[in-house]
Scaffold this active site. Structure first.
Site, PDB file in Angstrom:
ATOM      1  N   GLU A 103      28.703 -23.412  26.557  1.00  0.00           N
ATOM      2  CA  GLU A 103      28.285 -22.582  25.387  1.00  0.00           C
ATOM      3  C   GLU A 103      29.226 -23.204  24.220  1.00  0.00           C
ATOM      4  OE1 GLU A 103      26.683 -20.412  23.602  1.00  0.00           O
ATOM      5  OE2 GLU A 103      26.409 -18.670  24.882  1.00  0.00           O
ATOM      6  N   ASP A 110      31.755 -14.944  22.117  1.00  0.00           N
ATOM      7  CA  ASP A 110      32.141 -13.813  21.180  1.00  0.00           C
ATOM      8  C   ASP A 110      32.363 -12.556  21.974  1.00  0.00           C
ATOM      9  OD1 ASP A 110      32.738 -13.036  18.530  1.00  0.00           O
ATOM     10  OD2 ASP A 110      30.330 -12.269  18.095  1.00  0.00           O
TER      11      ASP A 110
HETATM   12  P1  IMP Z   1      28.030 -13.539  22.317  1.00  0.00           P
HETATM   13  O1  IMP Z   1      28.489 -12.628  21.237  1.00  0.00           O
HETATM   14  O2  IMP Z   1      29.097 -13.950  22.896  1.00  0.00           O
HETATM   15  O3  IMP Z   1      26.758 -13.150  22.980  1.00  0.00           O
HETATM   16  O4  IMP Z   1      27.724 -14.772  21.501  1.00  0.00           O
HETATM   17  C1  IMP Z   1      26.275 -15.017  20.908  1.00  0.00           C
HETATM   18  C2  IMP Z   1      26.012 -16.408  20.389  1.00  0.00           C
HETATM   19  O5  IMP Z   1      26.406 -15.850  18.972  1.00  0.00           O
HETATM   20  C3  IMP Z   1      27.044 -17.401  20.574  1.00  0.00           C
HETATM   21  O6  IMP Z   1      26.479 -18.225  21.716  1.00  0.00           O
HETATM   22  C4  IMP Z   1      26.834 -18.058  19.091  1.00  0.00           C
HETATM   23  O7  IMP Z   1      25.651 -18.836  19.424  1.00  0.00           O
HETATM   24  C5  IMP Z   1      26.671 -16.991  18.191  1.00  0.00           C
HETATM   25  N1  IMP Z   1      27.633 -17.018  17.615  1.00  0.00           N
HETATM   26  C6  IMP Z   1      29.137 -16.301  17.579  1.00  0.00           C
HETATM   27  N2  IMP Z   1      29.954 -16.218  16.866  1.00  0.00           N
HETATM   28  C7  IMP Z   1      29.442 -17.344  15.869  1.00  0.00           C
HETATM   29  C8  IMP Z   1      29.989 -17.802  14.771  1.00  0.00           C
HETATM   30  O8  IMP Z   1      31.318 -17.702  14.310  1.00  0.00           O
HETATM   31  N3  IMP Z   1      29.468 -18.845  14.238  1.00  0.00           N
HETATM   32  C9  IMP Z   1      28.048 -18.852  14.401  1.00  0.00           C
HETATM   33  N4  IMP Z   1      27.553 -18.410  15.497  1.00  0.00           N
HETATM   34  C10 IMP Z   1      28.126 -17.643  16.259  1.00  0.00           C
HETATM   35 MG    MG Z   2      25.432 -20.082  21.697  1.00  0.00          MG
END
Ligand code: IMP
Ligand code: MG
Length: 188
Positions: free
Chosen positions: A92, A96
């Site tokens: 990944e 986040d």
């Molecule tokens: P999750 O919230 O852990 O499911 O992350 C979801 C996706 O959101 C990540 O794989 C990234 O592709 C995108 N993402 C999360 N944080 C950022 C950021 O700071 N910048 C750009 N994309 C982000």
């Molecule tokens: Mg991603």
């Protein structure tokens, strides 16, 4: 707030080298790297190149959030590799909330890999909603929004060879807000 470079190309290369060495050490028989499109594309390409001493199979999975912020996602493009009995590392760009990783890990585990672990270039534990087990981790962030090296806002900034920190609200309201600052047409 202007964008600031957080990880330049040299810093990225050093993290990639270290993570590649860790993955290599743990998988003497070879490994299947599964990159999560599109964000992890640049990272997984460099990571695969950093692994020199064991065979690497490379595959990709793409998912989409179909209800923003609900955490519900669906698979848009699936891996073609049969991963049953294989040693798999899911790669990944950033973890986040952890929802994406939890969903994908659940999906892949059903296919009975011999081992399944996760690698992320960036980790932002402050915003976690579900726990995430990251065996291989690049850099831990505070609550900073990042762009570049695969990371985007409306598909802009992915090709930057560094990771920059920007203002989440600014760039959400105006995706092009940092284009002039971060790109250098005519070698500016
Ligand atoms: P999750 O919230 O852990 O499911 O992350 C979801 C996706 O959101 C990540 O794989 C990234 O592709 C995108 N993402 C999360 N944080 C950022 C950021 O700071 N910048 C750009 N994309 C982000
Ligand atoms: Mg991603």
């Amino acid at each position: 707030m202007p964008a600031e470079i957080l990880l330049d190309a040299d810093a990225l290369a050093e993290h990639v080298r270290r993570l590649g060495a860790e993955i290599e050490r743990d998988h003497p028989g070879g490994v299947v790297l599964i990159g999560v499109l599109k964000g992890a594309l640049l990272f997984v390409a460099d990571l695969a190149r950093a692994i020199r001493n064991i065979p690497v199979e490379l595959d990709f999975i793409a998912i989409s959030r179909f209800a923003p912020d609900s955490g519900r996602v669906k698979i848009l493009h699936d891996v073609g590799t049969d991963i049953s009995g294989r040693d798999v590392v899911l790669v990944e760009d950033i973890v986040d909330t952890g929802l994406t990783l939890a969903y994908l890990t659940g999906q892949l585990r059903e296919r009975a890999p011999r081992t399944l672990s996760a690698c992320a270039l960036l980790d932002r534990p402050a915003r976690r909603i579900v726990p995430a087990e990251l065996r291989y981790r690049g850099v831990e962030l505070d609550d900073q929004f990042v762009l570049g090296y695969g990371l985007h806002m409306r598909d802009l900034y992915r090709n930057l060879p560094f990771v920059a920190v920007g203002d989440r609200e600014v760039v959400a309201a105006e995706p092009e807000a940092y284009v002039e600052q971060l790109y250098r047409p005519n070698g500016r």
